[in-house]
Design a protein around this motif. Structure first.
Motif, PDB file in Angstrom:
ATOM      1  N   THR A  23       0.734  -1.285  -0.045  1.00 56.01           N
ATOM      2  CA  THR A  23      -0.109   0.067   0.034  1.00 56.01           C
ATOM      3  C   THR A  23       0.816   1.525   0.126  1.00 56.01           C
ATOM      4  N   LEU A  24       1.977   1.202   0.909  1.00 59.80           N
ATOM      5  CA  LEU A  24       2.865   2.311   1.028  1.00 59.80           C
ATOM      6  C   LEU A  24       3.353   2.622  -0.538  1.00 59.80           C
ATOM      7  N   TRP A  25       4.045   1.582  -1.035  1.00 58.29           N
ATOM      8  CA  TRP A  25       4.759   1.746  -2.054  1.00 58.29           C
ATOM      9  C   TRP A  25       3.915   2.122  -3.512  1.00 58.29           C
ATOM     10  N   LEU A  26       2.558   1.610  -3.354  1.00 59.75           N
ATOM     11  CA  LEU A  26       1.633   2.117  -4.502  1.00 59.75           C
ATOM     12  C   LEU A  26       1.415   3.419  -4.366  1.00 59.75           C
ATOM     13  N   LYS A  27       1.042   3.906  -3.196  1.00 59.39           N
ATOM     14  CA  LYS A  27       0.672   5.445  -2.907  1.00 59.39           C
ATOM     15  C   LYS A  27       1.834   6.196  -3.287  1.00 59.39           C
ATOM     16  N   TYR A  28       2.964   5.844  -3.080  1.00 64.87           N
ATOM     17  CA  TYR A  28       4.406   6.337  -3.049  1.00 64.87           C
ATOM     18  C   TYR A  28       4.592   6.622  -4.978  1.00 64.87           C
ATOM     19  N   SER A  29       4.328   5.470  -5.396  1.00 65.32           N
ATOM     20  CA  SER A  29       4.973   5.280  -7.084  1.00 65.32           C
ATOM     21  C   SER A  29       4.041   5.303  -7.927  1.00 65.32           C
ATOM     22  N   ALA A  30       2.710   5.565  -7.605  1.00 61.58           N
ATOM     23  CA  ALA A  30       1.545   5.474  -8.554  1.00 61.58           C
ATOM     24  C   ALA A  30       1.722   6.701  -9.670  1.00 61.58           C
ATOM     25  N   ASN A  31       2.295   7.857  -9.110  1.00 63.26           N
ATOM     26  CA  ASN A  31       2.495   8.921 -10.163  1.00 63.26           C
ATOM     27  C   ASN A  31       3.802   9.254 -10.380  1.00 63.26           C
ATOM     28  N   LYS A  32       4.451   8.468  -9.952  1.00 66.63           N
ATOM     29  CA  LYS A  32       5.997   8.682 -10.382  1.00 66.63           C
ATOM     30  C   LYS A  32       6.282   8.359 -11.792  1.00 66.63           C
ATOM     31  N   PRO A  33       7.078   8.987 -12.552  1.00 66.29           N
ATOM     32  CA  PRO A  33       7.604   8.778 -13.962  1.00 66.29           C
ATOM     33  C   PRO A  33       8.430   7.358 -13.678  1.00 66.29           C
ATOM     34  N   ASP A  34       8.772   6.468 -14.745  1.00 69.73           N
ATOM     35  CA  ASP A  34       9.443   5.072 -14.706  1.00 69.73           C
ATOM     36  C   ASP A  34      10.962   5.591 -14.414  1.00 69.73           C
ATOM     37  N   PHE A  35      11.280   6.522 -14.777  1.00 70.88           N
ATOM     38  CA  PHE A  35      12.695   6.895 -14.698  1.00 70.88           C
ATOM     39  C   PHE A  35      13.004   7.150 -13.350  1.00 70.88           C
ATOM     40  N   VAL A  36      12.188   7.884 -12.584  1.00 72.34           N
ATOM     41  CA  VAL A  36      12.339   8.040 -11.341  1.00 72.34           C
ATOM     42  C   VAL A  36      12.451   6.726 -10.411  1.00 72.34           C
ATOM     43  N   LEU A  37      11.536   5.714 -10.907  1.00 77.12           N
ATOM     44  CA  LEU A  37      11.605   4.768 -10.027  1.00 77.12           C
ATOM     45  C   LEU A  37      12.722   3.703 -10.338  1.00 77.12           C
ATOM     46  N   HIS A  38      13.099   3.814 -11.567  1.00 83.32           N
ATOM     47  CA  HIS A  38      14.241   3.271 -11.927  1.00 83.32           C
ATOM     48  C   HIS A  38      15.590   3.618 -11.153  1.00 83.32           C
ATOM     49  N   CYS A  39      15.537   4.781 -11.058  1.00 81.68           N
ATOM     50  CA  CYS A  39      16.610   5.400 -10.104  1.00 81.68           C
ATOM     51  C   CYS A  39      16.724   4.981  -8.735  1.00 81.68           C
ATOM     52  N   HIS A  40      15.611   4.356  -8.190  1.00 78.54           N
ATOM     53  CA  HIS A  40      15.599   3.864  -6.811  1.00 78.54           C
ATOM     54  C   HIS A  40      16.505   2.395  -6.931  1.00 78.54           C
ATOM     55  N   ASN A  41      16.669   2.011  -7.924  1.00 75.94           N
ATOM     56  CA  ASN A  41      17.507   0.806  -7.717  1.00 75.94           C
ATOM     57  C   ASN A  41      18.779   1.099  -7.258  1.00 75.94           C
ATOM     58  N   THR A  42      19.417   2.144  -7.831  1.00 74.67           N
ATOM     59  CA  THR A  42      20.735   2.458  -7.040  1.00 74.67           C
ATOM     60  C   THR A  42      20.505   2.819  -5.548  1.00 74.67           C
ATOM     61  N   LEU A  43      19.510   3.416  -5.234  1.00 75.17           N
ATOM     62  CA  LEU A  43      19.587   3.453  -3.634  1.00 75.17           C
ATOM     63  C   LEU A  43      19.304   2.202  -3.153  1.00 75.17           C
ATOM     64  N   PHE A  44      18.388   1.267  -3.698  1.00 71.72           N
ATOM     65  CA  PHE A  44      18.105  -0.109  -3.065  1.00 71.72           C
ATOM     66  C   PHE A  44      19.536  -0.889  -3.143  1.00 71.72           C
ATOM     67  N   LEU A  45      20.276  -0.660  -3.854  1.00 68.49           N
ATOM     68  CA  LEU A  45      21.580  -1.393  -3.860  1.00 68.49           C
ATOM     69  C   LEU A  45      22.706  -0.652  -3.043  1.00 68.49           C
ATOM     70  N   CYS A  46      22.564   0.573  -2.731  1.00 70.21           N
ATOM     71  CA  CYS A  46      23.401   1.012  -1.619  1.00 70.21           C
ATOM     72  C   CYS A  46      23.049   0.504  -0.385  1.00 70.21           C
ATOM     73  N   LEU A  47      21.660   0.409  -0.213  1.00 69.18           N
ATOM     74  CA  LEU A  47      20.968   0.011   0.980  1.00 69.18           C
ATOM     75  C   LEU A  47      21.483  -1.366   1.208  1.00 69.18           C
ATOM     76  N   PHE A  48      21.424  -2.337   0.425  1.00 66.72           N
ATOM     77  CA  PHE A  48      21.484  -3.833   0.486  1.00 66.72           C
ATOM     78  C   PHE A  48      23.165  -3.872   0.967  1.00 66.72           C
ATOM     79  N   TYR A  49      23.958  -3.099   0.245  1.00 68.65           N
ATOM     80  CA  TYR A  49      25.233  -3.017   0.389  1.00 68.65           C
ATOM     81  C   TYR A  49      25.778  -2.536   1.685  1.00 68.65           C
ATOM     82  N   SER A  50      24.881  -1.709   2.174  1.00 68.60           N
ATOM     83  CA  SER A  50      25.029  -1.220   3.722  1.00 68.60           C
ATOM     84  C   SER A  50      24.613  -2.108   4.708  1.00 68.60           C
ATOM     85  N   ILE A  51      23.566  -2.821   4.631  1.00 68.76           N
ATOM     86  CA  ILE A  51      22.818  -3.773   5.746  1.00 68.76           C
ATOM     87  C   ILE A  51      23.481  -5.074   5.629  1.00 68.76           C
TER      88      ILE A  51
END
Length: 113
Positions: A23-51
């Motif tokens: 629900t939180l992800w849908l509310k956040y991402s429903a109106n975002k452009p695909d490019f912005v969501l694609h850029c989240h991959n870099t943040l997720f990778l940094c988060l993964f390599y930090s945790i």
């Protein structure tokens, strides 16, 4: 772009209620452009390599010898500062190499759709 524009559309398509995270992800991402969501991959990778290394950090710093037998180099001991230096180097590599590569690869991923 997500195929569901409302929470109700997603629930009907899935045949169940959405979890809190969905629900939180849908509310956040429903109106975002695909490019912005694609850029989240870099943040997720940094988060993964930090945790992901945190258990290793605690095992290494604990000094408990039973953990050493599971290491590739059991006689090598690292200090907190050496591990922090390695972490900084990995994050700098992400900023210089992985981040731009993620952004540049977006058109290639868009072609597949």
């Amino acid at each position: 772009m997500l195929p569901y524009h409302t929470l109700e559309d997603a629930q009907v398509a899935l045949g169940r209620g959405l979890t809190l995270a969905e629900t939180l992800w849908l509310k956040y991402s429903a109106n975002k452009p695909d490019f912005v969501l694609h850029c989240h991959n870099t943040l997720f990778l940094c988060l993964f390599y930090s945790i992901a290394p945190i258990p290793f950090l605690f095992m290494e710093l604990s000094g408990y010898d039973k953990f050493s037998k599971h290491k590739i180099q059991p006689l090598v001991k690292r200090t907190f500062w050496e591990m922090l230096k390695c972490y900084k180097h990995v994050m700098q590599t992400f900023v210089v190499a992985v981040g731009p590569l993620q952004i540049i690869s977006y058109p290639t991923i868009k072609i597949d759709e």
